[in-house]
Design a protein around this motif. Structure first.
Motif, PDB file in Angstrom:
ATOM      1  N   ALA A  21      11.561  32.723 -26.631  1.00  0.00           N
ATOM      2  CA  ALA A  21      10.323  32.338 -27.312  1.00  0.00           C
ATOM      3  C   ALA A  21      10.555  31.442 -28.532  1.00  0.00           C
ATOM      4  CB  ALA A  21       9.501  33.555 -27.690  1.00  0.00           C
ATOM      5  N   ALA A  22      11.698  30.768 -28.594  1.00  0.00           N
ATOM      6  CA  ALA A  22      11.936  29.794 -29.666  1.00  0.00           C
ATOM      7  C   ALA A  22      11.194  28.496 -29.329  1.00  0.00           C
ATOM      8  CB  ALA A  22      13.432  29.516 -29.797  1.00  0.00           C
ATOM      9  N   ASP A  23      11.032  27.633 -30.319  1.00  0.00           N
ATOM     10  CA  ASP A  23      10.437  26.330 -30.069  1.00  0.00           C
ATOM     11  C   ASP A  23      11.323  25.573 -29.077  1.00  0.00           C
ATOM     12  OD1 ASP A  23       8.579  27.081 -31.928  1.00  0.00           O
ATOM     13  OD2 ASP A  23       9.279  25.721 -33.491  1.00  0.00           O
ATOM     14  N   LEU A  24      10.693  24.885 -28.113  1.00  0.00           N
ATOM     15  CA  LEU A  24      11.433  24.230 -27.039  1.00  0.00           C
ATOM     16  C   LEU A  24      11.268  22.719 -27.109  1.00  0.00           C
ATOM     17  CD1 LEU A  24      13.104  24.692 -24.410  1.00  0.00           C
ATOM     18  CD2 LEU A  24      10.932  24.585 -23.182  1.00  0.00           C
ATOM     19  N   PRO A  25      12.355  21.990 -27.393  1.00  0.00           N
ATOM     20  CA  PRO A  25      12.273  20.534 -27.343  1.00  0.00           C
ATOM     21  C   PRO A  25      12.246  20.073 -25.884  1.00  0.00           C
ATOM     22  CG  PRO A  25      14.434  21.238 -28.129  1.00  0.00           C
ATOM     23  CD  PRO A  25      13.635  22.460 -27.866  1.00  0.00           C
ATOM     24  N   VAL A  26      11.321  19.165 -25.567  1.00  0.00           N
ATOM     25  CA  VAL A  26      11.155  18.678 -24.200  1.00  0.00           C
ATOM     26  C   VAL A  26      11.185  17.152 -24.223  1.00  0.00           C
ATOM     27  CG1 VAL A  26       9.572  18.536 -22.236  1.00  0.00           C
ATOM     28  CG2 VAL A  26       9.820  20.678 -23.472  1.00  0.00           C
ATOM     29  N   ARG A  27      11.929  16.575 -23.316  1.00  0.00           N
ATOM     30  CA  ARG A  27      11.946  15.120 -23.145  1.00  0.00           C
ATOM     31  C   ARG A  27      11.281  14.802 -21.811  1.00  0.00           C
ATOM     32  NH1 ARG A  27      17.028  11.969 -24.719  1.00  0.00           N
ATOM     33  NH2 ARG A  27      15.872  12.090 -26.659  1.00  0.00           N
ATOM     34  N   VAL A  28      10.314  13.868 -21.845  1.00  0.00           N
ATOM     35  CA  VAL A  28       9.605  13.454 -20.638  1.00  0.00           C
ATOM     36  C   VAL A  28      10.030  12.025 -20.318  1.00  0.00           C
ATOM     37  CG1 VAL A  28       7.371  13.105 -19.550  1.00  0.00           C
ATOM     38  CG2 VAL A  28       7.664  14.956 -21.199  1.00  0.00           C
ATOM     39  N   THR A  29      10.581  11.827 -19.126  1.00  0.00           N
ATOM     40  CA  THR A  29      10.993  10.514 -18.643  1.00  0.00           C
ATOM     41  C   THR A  29      10.286  10.238 -17.321  1.00  0.00           C
ATOM     42  OG1 THR A  29      12.871  11.356 -17.383  1.00  0.00           O
ATOM     43  CG2 THR A  29      13.278  10.821 -19.700  1.00  0.00           C
ATOM     44  N   ALA A  30      10.612   9.128 -16.709  1.00  0.00           N
ATOM     45  CA  ALA A  30      10.033   8.805 -15.409  1.00  0.00           C
ATOM     46  C   ALA A  30      10.414   9.850 -14.364  1.00  0.00           C
ATOM     47  CB  ALA A  30      10.490   7.424 -14.962  1.00  0.00           C
ATOM     48  N   ALA A  31      11.552  10.530 -14.558  1.00  0.00           N
ATOM     49  CA  ALA A  31      11.999  11.570 -13.623  1.00  0.00           C
ATOM     50  C   ALA A  31      11.270  12.891 -13.842  1.00  0.00           C
ATOM     51  CB  ALA A  31      13.496  11.786 -13.769  1.00  0.00           C
ATOM     52  N   GLY A  32      10.527  13.020 -14.938  1.00  0.00           N
ATOM     53  CA  GLY A  32       9.800  14.255 -15.234  1.00  0.00           C
ATOM     54  C   GLY A  32      10.291  14.886 -16.518  1.00  0.00           C
ATOM     55  N   PRO A  33       9.705  16.028 -16.887  1.00  0.00           N
ATOM     56  CA  PRO A  33      10.090  16.697 -18.132  1.00  0.00           C
ATOM     57  C   PRO A  33      11.342  17.560 -17.961  1.00  0.00           C
ATOM     58  CG  PRO A  33       8.282  17.869 -17.103  1.00  0.00           C
ATOM     59  CD  PRO A  33       8.540  16.650 -16.267  1.00  0.00           C
ATOM     60  N   SER A  34      12.112  17.674 -19.034  1.00  0.00           N
ATOM     61  CA  SER A  34      13.242  18.598 -19.052  1.00  0.00           C
ATOM     62  C   SER A  34      13.379  19.141 -20.462  1.00  0.00           C
ATOM     63  CB  SER A  34      14.537  17.914 -18.608  1.00  0.00           C
ATOM     64  OG  SER A  34      14.844  16.844 -19.468  1.00  0.00           O
ATOM     65  N   GLY A  35      13.841  20.382 -20.558  1.00  0.00           N
ATOM     66  CA  GLY A  35      13.958  21.018 -21.859  1.00  0.00           C
ATOM     67  C   GLY A  35      15.240  21.814 -21.974  1.00  0.00           C
ATOM     68  N   VAL A  36      15.767  21.861 -23.209  1.00  0.00           N
ATOM     69  CA  VAL A  36      16.955  22.658 -23.515  1.00  0.00           C
ATOM     70  C   VAL A  36      16.662  23.406 -24.811  1.00  0.00           C
ATOM     71  CG1 VAL A  36      19.403  22.650 -24.060  1.00  0.00           C
ATOM     72  CG2 VAL A  36      18.502  20.979 -22.452  1.00  0.00           C
ATOM     73  N   CYS A  37      16.734  24.737 -24.760  1.00  0.00           N
ATOM     74  CA  CYS A  37      16.488  25.547 -25.949  1.00  0.00           C
ATOM     75  C   CYS A  37      17.703  25.476 -26.855  1.00  0.00           C
ATOM     76  CB  CYS A  37      16.196  26.991 -25.564  1.00  0.00           C
ATOM     77  SG  CYS A  37      15.910  28.057 -26.993  1.00  0.00           S
ATOM     78  N   LYS A  38      17.496  25.094 -28.103  1.00  0.00           N
ATOM     79  CA  LYS A  38      18.597  25.015 -29.064  1.00  0.00           C
ATOM     80  C   LYS A  38      19.007  26.398 -29.573  1.00  0.00           C
ATOM     81  CE  LYS A  38      17.510  20.385 -30.605  1.00  0.00           C
ATOM     82  NZ  LYS A  38      17.167  19.527 -31.747  1.00  0.00           N
ATOM     83  N   HIS A  39      18.183  27.414 -29.313  1.00  0.00           N
ATOM     84  CA  HIS A  39      18.483  28.767 -29.795  1.00  0.00           C
ATOM     85  C   HIS A  39      19.336  29.545 -28.797  1.00  0.00           C
ATOM     86  CE1 HIS A  39      17.532  33.030 -30.772  1.00  0.00           C
ATOM     87  NE2 HIS A  39      17.766  32.575 -31.998  1.00  0.00           N
ATOM     88  N   CYS A  40      18.888  29.623 -27.533  1.00  0.00           N
ATOM     89  CA  CYS A  40      19.602  30.445 -26.546  1.00  0.00           C
ATOM     90  C   CYS A  40      20.304  29.632 -25.459  1.00  0.00           C
ATOM     91  CB  CYS A  40      18.643  31.441 -25.895  1.00  0.00           C
ATOM     92  SG  CYS A  40      17.471  30.690 -24.731  1.00  0.00           S
ATOM     93  N   GLY A  41      20.038  28.318 -25.377  1.00  0.00           N
ATOM     94  CA  GLY A  41      20.699  27.478 -24.387  1.00  0.00           C
ATOM     95  C   GLY A  41      19.993  27.374 -23.052  1.00  0.00           C
ATOM     96  N   TRP A  42      18.776  27.946 -22.919  1.00  0.00           N
ATOM     97  CA  TRP A  42      18.042  27.844 -21.656  1.00  0.00           C
ATOM     98  C   TRP A  42      17.856  26.377 -21.302  1.00  0.00           C
ATOM     99  CZ3 TRP A  42      13.329  25.648 -20.303  1.00  0.00           C
ATOM    100  CH2 TRP A  42      12.852  25.989 -19.034  1.00  0.00           C
ATOM    101  N   LEU A  43      18.062  26.031 -20.051  1.00  0.00           N
ATOM    102  CA  LEU A  43      17.919  24.673 -19.559  1.00  0.00           C
ATOM    103  C   LEU A  43      16.985  24.707 -18.372  1.00  0.00           C
ATOM    104  CD1 LEU A  43      18.902  21.681 -19.348  1.00  0.00           C
ATOM    105  CD2 LEU A  43      20.723  22.529 -17.895  1.00  0.00           C
ATOM    106  N   GLY A  44      15.945  23.892 -18.385  1.00  0.00           N
ATOM    107  CA  GLY A  44      15.015  23.906 -17.272  1.00  0.00           C
ATOM    108  C   GLY A  44      14.073  22.727 -17.281  1.00  0.00           C
ATOM    109  N   ARG A  45      13.206  22.733 -16.294  1.00  0.00           N
ATOM    110  CA  ARG A  45      12.228  21.672 -16.129  1.00  0.00           C
ATOM    111  C   ARG A  45      10.823  22.279 -16.191  1.00  0.00           C
ATOM    112  NH1 ARG A  45      14.437  17.001 -14.710  1.00  0.00           N
ATOM    113  NH2 ARG A  45      12.561  16.201 -13.747  1.00  0.00           N
TER     114      ARG A  45
END
Length: 64
Positions: A21-45
């Motif tokens: 439940a930490a703030d999640l930075p998300v980058r949106v590109t032509a391939a779609g959104p992706s996010g990596v949690c800087k707190h726990c390391g969760w990686l997903g789309r």
């Protein structure tokens, strides 16, 4: 031939990490959104859908 835009946009989803439940930075590109949690390391789309009430963010396989 028309080239696809290469620009990306960065957003912060408050309390958006599905694991910690930490703030999640998300980058949106032509391939779609992706996010990596800087707190726990969760990686997903995250799946981002535009609704009449705003944006809806969900995660593939996440159950509430």
């Amino acid at each position: 031939m028309t080239e696809a835009p290469t620009a990306s946009r960065d957003f912060m989803i408050p309390e958006g990490c599905p694991l910690c439940a930490a703030d999640l930075p998300v980058r949106v590109t032509a391939a779609g959104p992706s996010g990596v949690c800087k707190h726990c390391g969760w990686l997903g789309r995250p799946l981002i859908t535009v609704t009449h009430q705003g944006l809806r963010v969900s995660y593939e396989g996440a159950r509430a």
